[in-house]
Design an enzyme around this catalytic site. Structure first.
Site, short mmCIF file in Angstrom:
data_model
loop_
_atom_site.label_atom_id
_atom_site.label_comp_id
_atom_site.label_asym_id
_atom_site.label_seq_id
_atom_site.Cartn_x
_atom_site.Cartn_y
_atom_site.Cartn_z
N ALA A 68 0.84 -1.19 0.00
CA ALA A 68 0.00 0.00 0.00
C ALA A 68 0.89 1.25 0.00
O ALA A 68 2.05 1.22 0.41
CB ALA A 68 -0.91 0.01 1.22
N GLU A 116 -1.37 -9.70 -1.19
CA GLU A 116 -2.81 -9.94 -1.07
C GLU A 116 -3.50 -9.87 -2.43
O GLU A 116 -4.39 -10.67 -2.73
CB GLU A 116 -3.42 -8.92 -0.11
CG GLU A 116 -2.97 -9.15 1.34
CD GLU A 116 -3.31 -7.98 2.25
OE1 GLU A 116 -4.00 -8.21 3.26
OE2 GLU A 116 -2.88 -6.84 1.96
N GLU A 136 3.18 -6.00 7.38
CA GLU A 136 2.41 -4.93 8.04
C GLU A 136 2.74 -4.76 9.52
O GLU A 136 2.65 -3.64 10.05
CB GLU A 136 0.91 -5.21 7.88
CG GLU A 136 0.37 -5.01 6.47
CD GLU A 136 0.49 -6.24 5.61
OE1 GLU A 136 -0.09 -6.25 4.50
OE2 GLU A 136 1.17 -7.22 6.03
#
Length: 262
Positions: A68, A116, A136
């Protein structure tokens, strides 16, 4: 097909190639990328003539999707983070529910949201330069686009726990050994491999492929007797299709079948 700012979309011979196109950001996912990927796969699902297969990859030689976009994500409130997570899950659902297979061609880093995203696809081919991981926890976070769920379904719960808890990336060969990827190929041959397999799948009966994808997905976590009933129902429904009649006639005539998706 519409024009996109953060992805590219090419369609040829029933095969779509979707490329996350932010190489300067290592193809990191932000709200815009998620929205455009979702819109693209919705458009492909509605396209005529029918799309037979899609390949999902990243621009450049360094990353499939490196994760991200931290610069955007770091400013989110809890409520905004829920919206961001929901958008990632929505994209995963669109990919998984598409009537056509989606092949991930992982050409570099597939970390966090990138890992993902790859796991939403039907299967994964990886460059020998690829690296996978769910890092993460290093940011005080956890996977938010399905990583805690899809990873365990692919590699088993204890292996998934190890990868998620440590946040350590793994090379492509380790991902292959764990069953996360289907095959590792030399970096320069990755897209050739993905296209060869896509072409093979595209030559098959699209309604049969769609039924296989749907029944395998829905039956995976179901009781075996329920899953077998799903299969029997889908199997019998295909007997009312023109493709079934064409396929059987072609087999008996010893000629290649010409499937139309009807």
């Amino acid at each position: 097909m519409p024009n996109y700012e953060t992805i590219t979309l090419e369609v040829a011979d029933g095969i779509a190639t979707v490329t996350v196109n932010r190489p300067d950001k290592l193809n990191a996912l932000n709200a815009k990328v998620l929205a455009e990927l979702t819109a693209a796969f919705v458009a492909l699902s509605e396209a005529e003539p029918r799309i037979r297969v899609a390949i999902l990859t990243g621009a450049g030689d360094k990353a499939f999707v490196a994760g991200a976009d931290i610069s955007e994500m770091s400013e989110l409130s809890a409520a905004q983070a829920k919206v961001f997570s929901d958008s990632g899950h929505r994209l995963g659902l669109v990919i998984e529910s598409a009537a056509f297979p989606v092949i991930a061609a992982v050409n570099g880093f597939a970390l966090g949201g990138g890992c993902e995203l790859a796991m939403c696809c039907d299967f994964i081919y990886a460059s020998d330069k690829a690296r996978f991981g769910q890092p993460e926890v290093n940011l005080g976070l956890m996977p938010g686009f399905g990583g805690t769920q899809r990873l365990s379904r692919r590699v088993g719960l204890t292996r998934a726990r190890e990868l998620v808890y440590t946040g350590d990336p793994i090379p492509a060969e380790r991902a292959l050994a764990l069953g996360l990827v289907n095959e590792v190929v030399p970096h320069a041959e990755l897209m050739t491999k993905a296209r060869e397999v896509a072409q093979k799948i595209a030559s098959k009966a699209p309604l049969a492929i769609a039924s296989c994808k749907r029944v395998m997905a829905r039956g995976f976590d179901a009781d075996l007797s329920v899953a077998n009933e799903l299969e029997a129902t889908a199997f019998s429904a295909l007997f009312d299709t023109e493709d079934m009649r064409e396929g059987t006639r072609a087999f008996m005539a010893r000629r290649p079948a010409q499937f139309t998706g009807r």
